[in-house]
Design a protein around this motif. Structure first.
Motif, PDB file in Angstrom:
ATOM      1  N   TRP A  91      49.748  52.821  50.951  1.00  0.00           N
ATOM      2  CA  TRP A  91      50.297  53.918  51.741  1.00  0.00           C
ATOM      3  C   TRP A  91      50.542  55.134  50.844  1.00  0.00           C
ATOM      4  CZ3 TRP A  91      55.262  53.334  55.278  1.00  0.00           C
ATOM      5  CH2 TRP A  91      55.362  54.459  56.111  1.00  0.00           C
ATOM      6  N   LEU A  92      51.069  54.902  49.650  1.00  0.00           N
ATOM      7  CA  LEU A  92      51.351  56.018  48.745  1.00  0.00           C
ATOM      8  C   LEU A  92      50.074  56.795  48.378  1.00  0.00           C
ATOM      9  CD1 LEU A  92      53.981  54.919  46.055  1.00  0.00           C
ATOM     10  CD2 LEU A  92      54.240  56.590  47.905  1.00  0.00           C
ATOM     11  N   THR A  93      48.945  56.111  48.268  1.00  0.00           N
ATOM     12  CA  THR A  93      47.711  56.812  47.911  1.00  0.00           C
ATOM     13  C   THR A  93      47.333  57.827  48.985  1.00  0.00           C
ATOM     14  OG1 THR A  93      46.264  55.139  48.919  1.00  0.00           O
ATOM     15  CG2 THR A  93      46.881  54.842  46.592  1.00  0.00           C
ATOM     16  N   ARG A  94      47.834  57.625  50.197  1.00  0.00           N
ATOM     17  CA  ARG A  94      47.562  58.578  51.280  1.00  0.00           C
ATOM     18  C   ARG A  94      48.531  59.769  51.217  1.00  0.00           C
ATOM     19  NH1 ARG A  94      47.633  55.182  56.721  1.00  0.00           N
ATOM     20  NH2 ARG A  94      46.934  57.210  57.554  1.00  0.00           N
ATOM     21  N   ARG A  95      49.709  59.534  50.694  1.00  0.00           N
ATOM     22  CA  ARG A  95      50.724  60.593  50.665  1.00  0.00           C
ATOM     23  C   ARG A  95      50.749  61.346  49.330  1.00  0.00           C
ATOM     24  NH1 ARG A  95      54.232  60.443  54.953  1.00  0.00           N
ATOM     25  NH2 ARG A  95      55.750  61.715  53.780  1.00  0.00           N
ATOM     26  N   LEU A  96      50.196  60.724  48.291  1.00  0.00           N
ATOM     27  CA  LEU A  96      50.094  61.363  46.979  1.00  0.00           C
ATOM     28  C   LEU A  96      48.642  61.313  46.525  1.00  0.00           C
ATOM     29  CD1 LEU A  96      53.209  59.827  45.165  1.00  0.00           C
ATOM     30  CD2 LEU A  96      52.949  62.200  45.905  1.00  0.00           C
ATOM     31  N   PRO A  97      47.746  62.030  47.188  1.00  0.00           N
ATOM     32  CA  PRO A  97      46.320  61.931  46.852  1.00  0.00           C
ATOM     33  C   PRO A  97      46.049  62.517  45.471  1.00  0.00           C
ATOM     34  CG  PRO A  97      46.712  63.702  48.428  1.00  0.00           C
ATOM     35  CD  PRO A  97      48.015  62.962  48.283  1.00  0.00           C
TER      36      PRO A  97
END
Length: 311
Positions: free
Chosen positions: A305-311
């Motif tokens: 999920w973080l990879t989507r919010r911190l690209p």
């Protein structure tokens, strides 16, 4: 669904004095006890029935099962006793503490855990319950509850511990962003101010859906004072772990995100991700052999999920 510890004791394993104390609280003799699955406590988790037909839920533990569990039961006894009647939680009927064994006796709640992957109707019911619960528990009336920042400060330092000693299997995306993840977790911790009593451990196996569709929230030892949106964010974490919906879309559309800086929400998610991935590296605690695998699964899911919010 969360896989339970395989070392849970049962009602019949309790010392006579503990069972007698529970029966005194209930005012009758226990004639049936059914152990419940789910969760990680190595202590008892039994739905009991007395000779007169009264039903209750009993949980009991001693340091022999796990050295931290009695302290959690003691904290939960204080929290549960102070919950207002408007809280969607079982009522504490009484407790027993002899300095070794701690037992809690609650009203029995007929129901089952939500289905995972999450079904839309059940998720909506849970989200509505958590929204109403936040309103009912603001301001927090439980004086013993710490602030969310105090409760989570050691946990949200997980990325710093990972940065100091990166594991060989650390995801390359995370390895390249360790300073950013540490800073995000710090921001998340600072965003946890608030005066709502938060459960903090909202997940499918801490929820019961009754035959009438009502949702009850169980197991309150981690309760703290924090922002009104925190428990609803926690259930979206559970959705990310077990699937059924896109938590990012839910977060975008739900009222909980209104007025909250997206970077603050990302920071809280980063803090929990670091906590789970760091904790998963440790040896399993006594009597709870499955918790590290559970933490790793949660950490891996949150990292995606973080990879989507911190690209």
């Amino acid at each position: 669904m969360t896989r339970a510890t395989n070392r849970r004791i049962h009602w019949a394993d309790l010392p006579d004095r503990v069972r007698a104390a529970v029966e005194e609280i209930l005012g009758d003799r226990v004639v049936e006890a059914l152990s419940q699955s789910g969760g990680f406590s190595p202590g008892t988790a039994d739905r009991v029935r007395t000779a007169g037909g009264r039903r209750a839920f009993v949980k009991a533990v001693s340091p022999a099962q796990n050295d931290r569990s009695p302290g959690l039961h003691r904290t939960e006894a204080l929290i549960a006793a102070a919950l207002p009647p408007t809280a969607p939680a079982p009522r504490l009927l009484g407790s027993y503490d002899d300095g070794d064994w701690v037992a809690l006796v609650f009203t029995d709640v007929a129901g089952r855990h939500p289905v995972t992957p999450w079904a839309a109707g059940e998720l909506n019911a849970v989200l509505s319950t958590l929204e109403a619960m936040a309103a009912a528990l603001t301001p927090a009336s439980v004086a013993v509850a710490p602030t969310a920042a105090a409760q989570l400060a050691p946990d949200f330092a997980g990325w710093r511990r990972i940065a100091a000693d990166p594991p060989a299997d650390l995801d390359p995306w995370a390895r390249a962003r360790l300073p950013e993840l540490c800073a995000a977790a710090d921001r998340g911790l600072a965003a946890l101010a608030g005066e709502t009593l938060c459960h903090l451990d909202i997940r499918a196996d801490n929820l019961l859906i009754g035959p009438d569709g009502r949702v009850s929230v169980v197991d309150w030892p981690w309760a703290c004072r924090g922002p009104a949106w925190l428990d609803r964010l926690m259930i979206l974490v559970n959705v990310q772990v077990y699937g059924g919906h896109d938590p990012e879309a839910l977060l975008r559309d739900l009222p909980l995100a209104a007025g909250v800086d997206p970077a603050d929400l990302t920071g809280v998610l980063a803090g929990f991700t670091g906590f789970f991935l760091d904790g998963a590296r440790l040896p399993p605690p006594p009597g709870i052999p499955t918790v590290r695998a559970f933490q790793r699964a949660q950490g891996d899911a949150l990292l995606r999920w973080l990879t989507r919010r911190l690209p």
